[in-house]
Motif scaffolding. Structure first.
Motif, PDB file in Angstrom:
ATOM      1  N   THR A   1       0.879  -1.268   0.031  1.00 20.61           N
ATOM      2  CA  THR A   1       0.000  -0.116   0.024  1.00 20.61           C
ATOM      3  C   THR A   1       0.910   1.360   0.023  1.00 20.61           C
ATOM      4  O   THR A   1       0.850   2.110  -0.715  1.00 20.61           O
ATOM      5  N   LEU A   2       1.825   1.218   0.929  1.00 21.98           N
ATOM      6  CA  LEU A   2       2.756   2.458   0.754  1.00 21.98           C
ATOM      7  C   LEU A   2       3.728   2.639  -0.303  1.00 21.98           C
ATOM      8  O   LEU A   2       3.824   3.767  -0.940  1.00 21.98           O
ATOM      9  N   LEU A   3       3.584   1.384  -1.009  1.00 24.68           N
ATOM     10  CA  LEU A   3       4.704   1.598  -2.362  1.00 24.68           C
ATOM     11  C   LEU A   3       3.750   2.241  -3.236  1.00 24.68           C
ATOM     12  O   LEU A   3       4.035   2.996  -4.078  1.00 24.68           O
ATOM     13  N   THR A   4       2.470   1.635  -3.453  1.00 23.12           N
ATOM     14  CA  THR A   4       1.812   2.251  -4.310  1.00 23.12           C
ATOM     15  C   THR A   4       1.322   3.757  -4.230  1.00 23.12           C
ATOM     16  O   THR A   4       1.260   4.532  -5.270  1.00 23.12           O
ATOM     17  N   ILE A   5       1.282   4.215  -2.855  1.00 23.88           N
ATOM     18  CA  ILE A   5       0.751   5.510  -2.775  1.00 23.88           C
ATOM     19  C   ILE A   5       2.146   6.367  -2.980  1.00 23.88           C
ATOM     20  O   ILE A   5       2.198   7.321  -3.407  1.00 23.88           O
ATOM     21  N   LEU A   6       3.598   6.004  -2.672  1.00 26.26           N
ATOM     22  CA  LEU A   6       4.627   6.587  -2.968  1.00 26.26           C
ATOM     23  C   LEU A   6       4.782   6.966  -4.814  1.00 26.26           C
ATOM     24  O   LEU A   6       5.046   8.133  -4.835  1.00 26.26           O
ATOM     25  N   ILE A   7       4.346   5.764  -5.214  1.00 22.10           N
ATOM     26  CA  ILE A   7       4.667   5.655  -6.847  1.00 22.10           C
ATOM     27  C   ILE A   7       3.630   6.782  -7.269  1.00 22.10           C
ATOM     28  O   ILE A   7       3.924   7.555  -8.296  1.00 22.10           O
ATOM     29  N   LEU A   8       2.556   6.759  -6.831  1.00 20.60           N
ATOM     30  CA  LEU A   8       1.338   7.919  -7.358  1.00 20.60           C
ATOM     31  C   LEU A   8       1.653   9.395  -7.067  1.00 20.60           C
ATOM     32  O   LEU A   8       1.575  10.030  -7.706  1.00 20.60           O
ATOM     33  N   LEU A   9       2.470   9.446  -5.735  1.00 23.16           N
ATOM     34  CA  LEU A   9       3.190  10.605  -5.433  1.00 23.16           C
ATOM     35  C   LEU A   9       4.147  11.249  -6.491  1.00 23.16           C
ATOM     36  O   LEU A   9       4.117  12.258  -6.972  1.00 23.16           O
ATOM     37  N   ILE A  10       5.070  10.139  -6.762  1.00 26.00           N
ATOM     38  CA  ILE A  10       6.186  10.591  -7.675  1.00 26.00           C
ATOM     39  C   ILE A  10       5.592  10.903  -8.869  1.00 26.00           C
ATOM     40  O   ILE A  10       6.108  11.795  -9.771  1.00 26.00           O
ATOM     41  N   TYR A  11       4.583  10.311  -9.406  1.00 26.38           N
ATOM     42  CA  TYR A  11       3.842  10.562 -10.793  1.00 26.38           C
ATOM     43  C   TYR A  11       3.476  11.980 -10.743  1.00 26.38           C
ATOM     44  O   TYR A  11       3.619  12.685 -11.623  1.00 26.38           O
ATOM     45  N   ARG A  12       2.774  12.282  -9.723  1.00 29.16           N
ATOM     46  CA  ARG A  12       2.104  13.707  -9.583  1.00 29.16           C
ATOM     47  C   ARG A  12       3.035  14.620  -9.689  1.00 29.16           C
ATOM     48  O   ARG A  12       2.894  15.935 -10.183  1.00 29.16           O
TER      49      ARG A  12
ATOM     50  N   TRP B   1       6.844   2.403 -16.761  1.00 27.37           N
ATOM     51  CA  TRP B   1       7.351   1.496 -15.635  1.00 27.37           C
ATOM     52  C   TRP B   1       6.811   1.462 -14.346  1.00 27.37           C
ATOM     53  O   TRP B   1       6.665   0.604 -13.559  1.00 27.37           O
ATOM     54  N   LEU B   2       6.537   2.900 -13.930  1.00 30.01           N
ATOM     55  CA  LEU B   2       5.923   2.976 -12.615  1.00 30.01           C
ATOM     56  C   LEU B   2       4.458   2.198 -12.682  1.00 30.01           C
ATOM     57  O   LEU B   2       3.992   1.660 -11.634  1.00 30.01           O
ATOM     58  N   GLY B   3       3.596   2.196 -13.622  1.00 30.15           N
ATOM     59  CA  GLY B   3       2.425   1.454 -13.645  1.00 30.15           C
ATOM     60  C   GLY B   3       2.527   0.003 -13.399  1.00 30.15           C
ATOM     61  O   GLY B   3       1.880  -0.608 -12.891  1.00 30.15           O
ATOM     62  N   GLU B   4       3.533  -0.483 -14.165  1.00 29.40           N
ATOM     63  CA  GLU B   4       3.973  -2.037 -14.019  1.00 29.40           C
ATOM     64  C   GLU B   4       4.496  -2.353 -12.642  1.00 29.40           C
ATOM     65  O   GLU B   4       4.059  -3.318 -12.200  1.00 29.40           O
ATOM     66  N   VAL B   5       5.165  -1.348 -12.148  1.00 28.30           N
ATOM     67  CA  VAL B   5       5.635  -1.712 -10.769  1.00 28.30           C
ATOM     68  C   VAL B   5       4.466  -1.634  -9.868  1.00 28.30           C
ATOM     69  O   VAL B   5       4.585  -2.631  -8.897  1.00 28.30           O
ATOM     70  N   ILE B   6       3.497  -0.802  -9.980  1.00 26.57           N
ATOM     71  CA  ILE B   6       2.277  -0.914  -9.074  1.00 26.57           C
ATOM     72  C   ILE B   6       1.594  -2.309  -9.184  1.00 26.57           C
ATOM     73  O   ILE B   6       1.065  -2.856  -8.421  1.00 26.57           O
ATOM     74  N   THR B   7       1.375  -2.775 -10.525  1.00 27.01           N
ATOM     75  CA  THR B   7       0.663  -4.009 -10.999  1.00 27.01           C
ATOM     76  C   THR B   7       1.357  -5.000 -10.258  1.00 27.01           C
ATOM     77  O   THR B   7       0.823  -6.022  -9.762  1.00 27.01           O
ATOM     78  N   GLN B   8       2.685  -5.137 -10.269  1.00 31.99           N
ATOM     79  CA  GLN B   8       3.435  -6.439  -9.798  1.00 31.99           C
ATOM     80  C   GLN B   8       3.560  -6.311  -8.517  1.00 31.99           C
ATOM     81  O   GLN B   8       3.797  -7.440  -7.764  1.00 31.99           O
ATOM     82  N   ARG B   9       3.874  -5.102  -7.602  1.00 33.16           N
ATOM     83  CA  ARG B   9       4.461  -4.992  -6.426  1.00 33.16           C
ATOM     84  C   ARG B   9       3.552  -4.368  -5.305  1.00 33.16           C
ATOM     85  O   ARG B   9       3.721  -4.238  -4.196  1.00 33.16           O
ATOM     86  N   GLY B  10       2.375  -3.564  -6.025  1.00 33.96           N
ATOM     87  CA  GLY B  10       1.574  -2.907  -5.219  1.00 33.96           C
ATOM     88  C   GLY B  10       0.316  -3.357  -5.142  1.00 33.96           C
ATOM     89  O   GLY B  10       0.040  -4.587  -5.265  1.00 33.96           O
ATOM     90  N   ILE B  11      -0.893  -2.415  -5.136  1.00 36.10           N
ATOM     91  CA  ILE B  11      -2.154  -2.906  -4.894  1.00 36.10           C
ATOM     92  C   ILE B  11      -2.932  -2.490  -6.046  1.00 36.10           C
ATOM     93  O   ILE B  11      -2.841  -1.363  -6.373  1.00 36.10           O
TER      94      ILE B  11
END
Length: 425
Positions: A18-29, A170-180
């Motif tokens: 969950t924290l990884l997903t939130i972090l990646i979305l923040l990086i994207y924004r 890459w960020l989207g695939e990381v969320i799919t594979q390792r996030g929620i």
């Protein structure tokens, strides 16, 4: 709901995801606000007011990029090149036998198709980056702040946006594979939600009435339970398992059901239909001074032609995607091997035909429901010009609700693996 979220953070594995997903979305924004080299802010603001706000196609593309396109940021291309590449590859699987066979090879085949999708995404992103450069130059945006020759500045700008598109992929695939949840869907969700504050302010400013904006917002919120009801609707086909004697034990004999969702394809048909309809707009930016090209792109992006094609494409992709993820022949074969059958229907081909007929009958109302929710707000915006309806009309709400439900379902399934109740009881 709150108890389910608390349980998710009690499990170390889910907490990390969950924290990884939130972090990646923040990086994207954050990346959506980082401009490409040499972009003057004032010129970009003028280009947005002249071009993006006056073109229905570019306004929607800007919405799906979370405003990154209007800022000419590193992530200006958004997620659309990847989605377009996915559409092309999935269509090719239906018409090219070798790709269709590759898709049936399991995980190894899917890895190859994913690799092809990445290569195609890079090609489409390169074309889009060049197109957007021409588009903004046509509105007088000056990129000469770097002090390099014009050809070198063009290469730097195009390369920066291309790298941004690859990073998004890459960020989207990381969320799919390792996030929620699904990474690409969550990125679109965040992009749409990021436009809510500005859409509310613009709606109040343009309409001059807080009450009208409040009523619009209430109607949008009231539609959400209806969407959830349809999204969770199922057609349950009764299944009976024959009794079998294994040693001294009698196995089987129980009754269950085969659940088929009313909207099996989820939000994919709307996303795919939007990508197809706005692809001509992405091509049209290559020809900013050619009137008929711009007219065709705008006709496909707004107006009665867009409304009709939206309904047709949403229904088409609903059937197409459902046929790809749900194979009646394989389901019937699995039931036969496990000793299951539908009461009153012969096992084998008759069962497959019955399941296929059921899917066809329930897919149509689900597809039409999505089409109506996608098109009606667009028609209302055509007459009212309310930016809140444009940004949070049926398409946006359907995508947001669908993505939220898919993400919650993914989190719920992982909670149940750790002996928690989940979000729904």
């Amino acid at each position: 709901m709150l108890n389910g979220i608390a349980n998710a953070f009690r499990v170390p594995e889910l907490r990390k995801k969950t924290l990884l997903t939130i972090l990646i979305l923040l990086i994207y924004r954050v990346g959506a606000y980082v401009p490409v080299p040499g972009v003057p802010f004032q010129d970009m603001l003028s280009a947005y007011q002249l071009g993006l706000s006056s073109s229905g196609a570019m306004a929607v593309l800007n919405l799906f990029s979370g405003g990154a396109l209007s800022r000419m940021s590193v992530f200006a291309l958004g997620i659309m090149p990847y989605i377009t590449a996915q559409i092309i590859l999935q269509l090719f699987q239906a018409v090219i036998p070798s790709l269709g066979e590759l898709a049936k090879e399991g995980e190894a085949g899917q890895r190859k198709i994913t690799q092809y999708t990445r290569y195609l995404t890079i090609g489409l992103a390169l074309l889009n980056a060049i197109a957007y450069l021409f588009y903004f130059r046509s509105y007088g945006v000056d990129f000469s702040n770097m002090g390099f020759p014009e050809w070198l500045e063009n290469i730097i700008i195009v390369f920066t946006m291309l790298v941004g598109a690859v990073i998004i992929m890459w960020l989207g695939e990381v969320i799919t594979q390792r996030g929620i949840g699904n990474g690409m869907s969550l990125i679109i969700f965040v992009n749409i939600m990021s436009g809510l504050p500005s859409a509310l302010i613009s709606s109040v400013t343009n309409s001059g009435s807080v009450v009208l904006t409040a009523v619009t917002l209430i109607v949008i919120i009231a539609i959400i339970p209806i969407i959830v009801y349809v999204e969770r609707g199922q057609r349950r086909i009764p299944i009976q398992y024959a009794k079998r004697v294994v040693g001294r034990r009698v196995m089987g004999g129980q009754a269950t059901y085969l659940p088929i969702k009313v909207n099996t394809a989820g939000v994919v048909p709307i996303i795919f239909a939007s990508a197809v309809l706005y692809f001509p707009a992405q091509i049209a930016v290559f020809f900013p001074s050619v009137g008929w090209v711009q007219a065709v792109a705008n006709a496909l992006s707004s107006g009665w032609l867009n409304w009709v094609l939206s309904v047709v494409l949403i229904v088409f992709f609903a059937y197409f995607y459902t046929s790809m993820i749900f194979n009646p022949e394989e389901t019937a074969d699995q039931l036969r091997k496990q000793g299951g059958f539908i009461p009153g229907v012969r096992p084998g081909a008759a069962t497959a035909a019955y399941i296929k007929s059921t899917i066809s009958h329930i897919t149509l109302p689900g597809a039409l429901f999505m089409a109506v929710l996608a098109v009606v707000p667009t028609i209302i915006f055509w007459f009212t010009n309310d930016t809140l309806i444009q940004s949070f009309g049926g398409t946006s709400v359907l995508i947001m609700v669908g993505v939220a439900m898919d993400t919650i379902s993914s989190l719920e399934s992982q909670l149940k693996m750790h002996n928690y109740d989940g979000f729904f009881k």
